[in-house]
Scaffold this active site. Structure first.
Site, PDB file in Angstrom:
ATOM      1  N   PRO A 112       0.805  -1.228   0.000  1.00  0.00           N
ATOM      2  CA  PRO A 112       0.000   0.000   0.000  1.00  0.00           C
ATOM      3  C   PRO A 112       0.832   1.270   0.000  1.00  0.00           C
ATOM      4  O   PRO A 112       1.778   1.427   0.784  1.00  0.00           O
ATOM      5  CB  PRO A 112      -0.821  -0.130   1.283  1.00  0.00           C
ATOM      6  N   CYS A 113       0.458   2.186  -0.892  1.00  0.00           N
ATOM      7  CA  CYS A 113       1.233   3.417  -1.047  1.00  0.00           C
ATOM      8  C   CYS A 113       0.659   4.576  -0.251  1.00  0.00           C
ATOM      9  O   CYS A 113       1.322   5.585  -0.072  1.00  0.00           O
ATOM     10  CB  CYS A 113       1.298   3.804  -2.526  1.00  0.00           C
ATOM     11  N   GLN A 114      -0.577   4.460   0.250  1.00  0.00           N
ATOM     12  CA  GLN A 114      -1.213   5.594   0.922  1.00  0.00           C
ATOM     13  C   GLN A 114      -0.408   6.144   2.105  1.00  0.00           C
ATOM     14  O   GLN A 114      -0.385   7.361   2.318  1.00  0.00           O
ATOM     15  CB  GLN A 114      -2.629   5.210   1.383  1.00  0.00           C
ATOM     16  N   PHE A 116       2.608   6.653   2.279  1.00  0.00           N
ATOM     17  CA  PHE A 116       3.754   7.416   1.797  1.00  0.00           C
ATOM     18  C   PHE A 116       3.373   8.450   0.744  1.00  0.00           C
ATOM     19  O   PHE A 116       4.216   9.191   0.261  1.00  0.00           O
ATOM     20  CB  PHE A 116       4.791   6.459   1.194  1.00  0.00           C
ATOM     21  N   SER A 117       2.103   8.496   0.378  1.00  0.00           N
ATOM     22  CA  SER A 117       1.677   9.300  -0.763  1.00  0.00           C
ATOM     23  C   SER A 117       1.454  10.754  -0.388  1.00  0.00           C
ATOM     24  O   SER A 117       0.921  11.068   0.680  1.00  0.00           O
ATOM     25  CB  SER A 117       0.381   8.725  -1.347  1.00  0.00           C
TER      26      SER A 117
END
Length: 424
Positions: A117-119, A121-122
């Site tokens: 999941p990138c959220q 770090f986004s």
């Protein structure tokens, strides 16, 4: 296909083009394959690129030497899409929390794929990083790699994908997340490196930055990222440097087939969002210019304004809400944000985010006052026109496409990895 009722209106007239999708696919199997385990698979963008054997914009991306033997994601919306496209994967996704999966039940594999999941770090999220429980999910990948390394079949490689923001996210001791991954996986016997890449340099009509972390079993040496550029050159793929025409928004959306699934479905804006889009107004070049892209007219012969996009800054300040007026009056204080970005037909579109909100990404059609259709954002993400996005909530379709790795980008990575492993 079950989906909610949607008020579909004001969409662009569809080009009268139809493709025989099945005839374009190669059904011959490749005998020697690398077994792949895919984690955080989403709707399958990364997996599709590694499988290959699909058509995007009349260009055939041949079958690769990778076979998906296990894939997993926690999102039912992603599972719905992935498993509705079985013919691309010859495999079905397991919907489960990765933390609940017994590593002993995961098949032996040669390559591990993971877009954890990138959220956390986004830039579009809250940037909690490692403090978000999802921010430590790369440790689940580490656990699976460790188990595989300790078996009789040590993997040859792994590919991790994430957003640019992960590069500035830190562990408790101050080590960046990518450097922590390098440190841990090199202890497992991999030569690990990473590089920030822009997908528009690899055949994708979107300026999407992604960090790619590649670990190669130590006897194969470090991955050579120059191989990606070699693949682009060998296959004459469109890229920003030498032949960007196919990457422009007009080229990407001008010829969507009438029989492409979800070609007319779009998510209506909230009243406030629609007000902003209406007041910003359409880009100068509209339907006639789109037809010229369909005819492959050179950009220099279309219009000098074809690359002039818009944003909230194009509004009359008198039409702005109090919030936007404050930013307008003091842009330095607010770092001159570019909300409600509206890309023109002669520009390469920006990143489509999972939330698909107009304030945060270029999700608005250049001259129709609406979001892009599901099919249009699928094009921007380089999904083939016969890849389906069934949904129970239309927001879910936008989410899974926005979260996906562009398949063409993934195909280039797969081709390069094959060349590296086979020492070509």
């Amino acid at each position: 296909m079950y989906k909610e009722n949607t008020d579909i209106n004001n969409f662009i007239e569809e080009p009268q083009i139809s493709l025989d999708f099945e005839a374009k696919r190669d059904v011959q199997p490749i005998q020697e394959t690398y077994k792949v385990v895919s984690l955080f698979s989403g709707c399958g963008g990364l997996d599709l690129g590694f499988c290959g054997n699909f058509v995007f914009k009349e260009r055939y991306y041949n079958k690769n030497k990778f076979e998906i033997v296990f894939s997993n994601d926690i999102d039912p919306a992603a599972e719905y899409v992935y498993n509705s496209n079985y013919e691309f994967f010859n495999h079905k996704l397991s919907c489960n929390d990765i933390k609940n999966i017994d590593v002993n039940l995961i098949p032996q594999f040669d390559v591990l794929l993971a877009g954890f999941p990138c959220q956390p770090f986004s830039n579009a999220g809250l940037r909690k990083g490692i403090n978000d429980e999802r921010g430590s999910l790369f440790e689940e990948c580490e656990k699976i790699l460790l188990h595989a390394v300790q078996s009789d079949h040590k993997p040859k490689a792994f590919i991790f994908e994430n957003v640019k923001g992960i590069m500035s996210s830190k562990m408790a001791d101050g080590t960046s997340i990518p450097d922590e991954i390098v440190k841990r996986t090199e202890k497992l016997g991999f030569k690990t490196s990473y590089k920030l890449l822009k997908t528009s340099n690899y055949g994708v009509p979107s300026n999407r930055h992604r960090l790619i972390i590649v670990g190669i079993r130590e006897d194969f040496g470090y991955f050579d990222y120059n191989l990606l550029d070699n693949i682009v050159a060998n296959y004459n793929l469109p890229n920003e440097t030498s032949n960007p025409y196919e990457l422009y928004l007009g080229s990407a959306i001008c010829d969507i087939p009438i029989n492409a699934p979800q070609s007319n479905d779009y998510w209506k804006y909230s009243p406030g969002g629609q007000y902003m889009v209406d007041k910003i107004g359409p880009c100068i070049d509209g339907k006639d210019a789109l037809e010229k892209f369909k005819a492959k007219t050179p950009l220099s012969k279309i219009s000098p304004t074809i690359s002039k996009g818009k944003s909230w800054k194009s509004m009359n300040p008198d039409d702005m809400s109090e919030r936007f007026r404050k930013i307008w009056d003091n842009p330095k204080k607010y770092h001159a944000p570019n909300f409600y970005r509206r890309f023109a037909l002669g520009e390469i579109n920006g990143t489509i985010t999972a939330s698909a909100q107009p304030e945060n990404c270029g999700i608005t059609h250049p001259f129709e006052n609406r979001r892009f259709t599901i099919r249009e954002i699928a094009r921007i993400q380089s999904f083939p026109d016969d890849f389906q996005f069934p949904y129970k909530s239309i927001a879910h379709a936008y989410k899974v496409i926005g979260n996906a790795v562009p398949p063409v980008f993934a195909w280039v990575i797969a081709q390069a990895l094959t060349k590296h492993l086979e020492n070509e």
